[in-house]
Scaffold this motif. Structure first.
Motif, PDB file in Angstrom:
ATOM      1  N   ARG A 119     -19.961  -6.745 -43.877  1.00 53.82           N
ATOM      2  CA  ARG A 119     -18.356  -7.844 -43.755  1.00 53.82           C
ATOM      3  C   ARG A 119     -17.659  -7.419 -43.350  1.00 53.82           C
ATOM      4  O   ARG A 119     -16.597  -8.250 -42.696  1.00 53.82           O
ATOM      5  CB  ARG A 119     -18.424  -8.494 -45.348  1.00 53.82           C
ATOM      6  CG  ARG A 119     -18.185  -9.927 -45.432  1.00 53.82           C
ATOM      7  CD  ARG A 119     -18.039 -10.656 -46.884  1.00 53.82           C
ATOM      8  NE  ARG A 119     -17.152  -9.966 -47.101  1.00 53.82           N
ATOM      9  CZ  ARG A 119     -16.773 -10.488 -49.362  1.00 53.82           C
ATOM     10  NH1 ARG A 119     -18.055 -11.230 -49.707  1.00 53.82           N
ATOM     11  NH2 ARG A 119     -16.925  -9.665 -49.616  1.00 53.82           N
ATOM     12  N   PHE A 120     -16.691  -6.465 -43.457  1.00 49.60           N
ATOM     13  CA  PHE A 120     -15.180  -5.875 -43.171  1.00 49.60           C
ATOM     14  C   PHE A 120     -15.961  -6.351 -41.612  1.00 49.60           C
ATOM     15  O   PHE A 120     -14.541  -6.233 -40.536  1.00 49.60           O
ATOM     16  CB  PHE A 120     -14.867  -4.462 -43.567  1.00 49.60           C
ATOM     17  CG  PHE A 120     -13.339  -4.028 -42.833  1.00 49.60           C
ATOM     18  CD1 PHE A 120     -12.297  -4.997 -43.409  1.00 49.60           C
ATOM     19  CD2 PHE A 120     -13.207  -2.961 -41.732  1.00 49.60           C
ATOM     20  CE1 PHE A 120     -11.187  -4.169 -42.899  1.00 49.60           C
ATOM     21  CE2 PHE A 120     -12.378  -2.932 -40.878  1.00 49.60           C
ATOM     22  CZ  PHE A 120     -11.487  -2.934 -41.609  1.00 49.60           C
ATOM     23  N   LEU A 121     -16.870  -5.776 -41.043  1.00 46.99           N
ATOM     24  CA  LEU A 121     -17.167  -5.493 -39.186  1.00 46.99           C
ATOM     25  C   LEU A 121     -16.747  -6.562 -39.067  1.00 46.99           C
ATOM     26  O   LEU A 121     -16.411  -6.725 -37.332  1.00 46.99           O
ATOM     27  CB  LEU A 121     -18.118  -4.490 -38.945  1.00 46.99           C
ATOM     28  CG  LEU A 121     -17.993  -2.960 -39.117  1.00 46.99           C
ATOM     29  CD1 LEU A 121     -19.190  -2.584 -38.733  1.00 46.99           C
ATOM     30  CD2 LEU A 121     -16.671  -2.309 -38.883  1.00 46.99           C
ATOM     31  N   TRP A 122     -17.311  -7.120 -39.641  1.00 47.81           N
ATOM     32  CA  TRP A 122     -17.879  -9.381 -38.531  1.00 47.81           C
ATOM     33  C   TRP A 122     -16.621  -9.867 -39.218  1.00 47.81           C
ATOM     34  O   TRP A 122     -16.019 -10.235 -38.222  1.00 47.81           O
ATOM     35  CB  TRP A 122     -18.555  -9.699 -39.878  1.00 47.81           C
ATOM     36  CG  TRP A 122     -18.938 -11.423 -39.643  1.00 47.81           C
ATOM     37  CD1 TRP A 122     -19.476 -11.481 -38.695  1.00 47.81           C
ATOM     38  CD2 TRP A 122     -18.106 -12.368 -40.192  1.00 47.81           C
ATOM     39  NE1 TRP A 122     -19.911 -13.347 -38.167  1.00 47.81           N
ATOM     40  CE2 TRP A 122     -18.440 -13.619 -39.292  1.00 47.81           C
ATOM     41  CE3 TRP A 122     -16.702 -12.189 -41.265  1.00 47.81           C
ATOM     42  CZ2 TRP A 122     -17.957 -14.993 -39.524  1.00 47.81           C
ATOM     43  CZ3 TRP A 122     -16.613 -13.828 -41.536  1.00 47.81           C
ATOM     44  CH2 TRP A 122     -16.781 -14.820 -40.833  1.00 47.81           C
ATOM     45  N   ASN A 123     -15.132  -9.368 -40.341  1.00 43.27           N
ATOM     46  CA  ASN A 123     -13.986  -9.856 -40.011  1.00 43.27           C
ATOM     47  C   ASN A 123     -12.923  -9.119 -39.285  1.00 43.27           C
ATOM     48  O   ASN A 123     -12.540  -9.675 -38.112  1.00 43.27           O
ATOM     49  CB  ASN A 123     -12.885  -9.260 -40.981  1.00 43.27           C
ATOM     50  CG  ASN A 123     -13.614 -10.174 -42.916  1.00 43.27           C
ATOM     51  OD1 ASN A 123     -13.973 -11.597 -41.863  1.00 43.27           O
ATOM     52  ND2 ASN A 123     -13.549 -10.251 -43.831  1.00 43.27           N
ATOM     53  N   PHE A 124     -13.575  -8.432 -39.333  1.00 41.53           N
ATOM     54  CA  PHE A 124     -12.914  -7.062 -37.653  1.00 41.53           C
ATOM     55  C   PHE A 124     -12.848  -7.503 -36.593  1.00 41.53           C
ATOM     56  O   PHE A 124     -12.546  -7.542 -35.540  1.00 41.53           O
ATOM     57  CB  PHE A 124     -12.707  -5.424 -37.710  1.00 41.53           C
ATOM     58  CG  PHE A 124     -12.499  -4.900 -36.578  1.00 41.53           C
ATOM     59  CD1 PHE A 124     -11.046  -4.078 -36.580  1.00 41.53           C
ATOM     60  CD2 PHE A 124     -13.062  -4.653 -35.518  1.00 41.53           C
ATOM     61  CE1 PHE A 124     -10.204  -3.776 -36.245  1.00 41.53           C
ATOM     62  CE2 PHE A 124     -12.563  -3.764 -34.896  1.00 41.53           C
ATOM     63  CZ  PHE A 124     -11.154  -3.268 -35.087  1.00 41.53           C
TER      64      PHE A 124
END
Length: 445
Positions: A119-124
């Protein structure tokens, strides 16, 4: 404004302040942003860790480090869990520079798990772009060097995967870098230099030993698929004025080279080693083989990759360069073709007198800037041929004879030197070169 009704995609600065001020004590907020500042500053200008390497450093960090108040005798331990919910913390960390994200992983176990999550990579990935870094090779034999971060203005020691020597062909786009060997020109790799993920591609078709080759790559930011092009040029036997030119295209979604390639015989012109893909169009420079005016040494050819037709005359798309050039460097800046060129003297077009930057609008060149003379002199002895690359809004220019690096910001029309690279010239004939790339965490080949 109840927190459950906040849309973090469109949250304003005042909304965020209200949200933080009503949910958390002000001292917590101040400490949190002080921590972010310390992370961005870092203890050192160097890092050589991949994402996997960082995992070994997490064990000793279980909670937020202690911050003491001057008026208190005892330090007050503040748990990150009491400061921000996961979703908001993820969005804040996603906007940190990449190097700071690596450091944030070491703050505590919770931050490590957040930064490692999908999910963090998606936000990034929703952060439109990171300012491009510039990797400077410090050896002509080994692929070693340092990468410059223009946000924090620091150099980092990183190791490039796959590449064996610094004279390989290199192209980059949206976090991925493509390497091709300079001997047989059949060794082809795509990698993410930050995460160290790497993939070897099948051998490109066509001539195994061409006289000249130009490599380019273009990554789709939404699908993360990529297109690679190789323009090969070989002299027709016994005829210096005629050159066979072929264009080879690779599609990552089909994992195949498009066949048959586009081929054509050029008269009076040859291909070279400079090409780029912008908005689905391949651009590559061609070079005069003699017979024409001395000032007409370069030209530009375009090819629409969406058609991939093996028919049609490339020379019909010919676009002249704006002035006599000693060399030209092509780059994609926000899907616009930009050329950095050495401007030749009027009476001696092969001798450089300055450097200009142009943008192609349709078939017309628009001059954006010329390097101020003080910066041109700042390189010392500047060769007629030099290294230059860029993406987003930044252009890097480097002389082959020294590690000095000049940065031009297209949006602000501003020139400035980078921080001094931690390498010195050891012998007179030592050469320096490099390439720019966008540091991304979420893209893999």
């Amino acid at each position: 404004m109840p927190s459950q009704f906040i849309n973090f995609d469109v949250i304003s600065g005042s909304d965020l302040y209200w949200f933080l001020d009503h949910r958390f004590h002000v001292s917590y907020i101040v400490r949190f942003f002080c921590l972010l500042f310390l992370i961005m500053e870092g203890e050192t200008s160097w890092f050589s860790h991949s994402l996997d390497d960082m995992a070994r450093e997490i064990g000793e960090f279980d909670s937020f480090s202690e911050l003491s108040d001057e008026g208190n005798k005892e330090a007050t331990a503040v748990s990150v869990d009491l400061i921000l919910p996961d979703d908001l913390l993820e969005r804040i960390l996603a906007y940190l520079p990449v190097a700071s994200i690596f450091r944030a992983r070491c703050v505590c176990k919770r931050w490590y798990e957040i930064v490692s999550s999908k999910r963090f990579l998606w936000n990034f990935s929703r952060v439109l772009s990171q300012k491009p870094w510039y990797f400077m090779f410090t050896s002509s034999n080994e692929p070693t060097g340092y990468a410059y971060d223009p946000i924090l203005r620091k150099w980092y020691g990183i190791e490039l995967p796959c590449i064996e020597t610094s004279n390989w062909f290199i192209a980059s786009s949206c976090g991925l870098v493509c390497f091709m060997d300079n001997d047989s020109r059949t060794e082809l790799f795509v990698c993410n230099p930050i995460t160290k993920t790497c993939k070897k591609l099948q051998d490109p078709p066509g001539l195994r030993f061409s006289d000249y080759s130009a490599l380019a790559v273009s990554v789709n930011r939404k699908s993360h698929g990529y297109t690679i092009s190789i323009v090969k040029s070989k002299q027709v036997t016994g005829n210096f004025f005629q050159w066979d030119v072929s264009v080879h295209i690779y599609n990552s979604e089909t994992m195949m080279w498009v066949t048959p390639p586009l081929t054509e015989v050029l008269t009076g012109w040859r291909g070279g080693d400079e090409s780029v893909i912008c908005d689905g169009v391949l651009y590559f420079l061609i070079y005069s083989t003699g017979g024409g005016a001395p000032e007409n040494r370069h030209g530009l050819i375009t090819y629409n990759l969406s058609s991939c037709s093996p028919h049609g005359l490339l020379i019909r798309s010919f676009i002249p360069v704006p002035c006599p050039l000693t060399c030209g460097r092509l780059m994609n800046l926000k899907e616009k073709l930009v050329m950095v060129g050495g401007i030749g003297k009027q009476d001696r077009p092969d001798i450089i007198k300055g450097i200009g930057i142009w943008v192609l609008n349709g078939k017309a060149w628009q001059e954006i800037a010329r390097m101020p003379h003080k910066f041109f002199q700042g390189f010392g002895e500047f060769d007629d041929v030099f290294a230059s690359s860029g993406t987003d809004d930044l252009i890097y220019i480097q002389s082959y004879g020294a590690p000095a690096l000049l940065v031009f910001d297209m949006s602000q029309r501003h020139w400035r030197w980078s921080q001094k690279c931690p390498v010195t010239k050891r012998f007179p004939l030592q050469l320096f070169t490099g390439f720019s790339f966008e540091p991304r965490l979420e893209i893999s080949p």
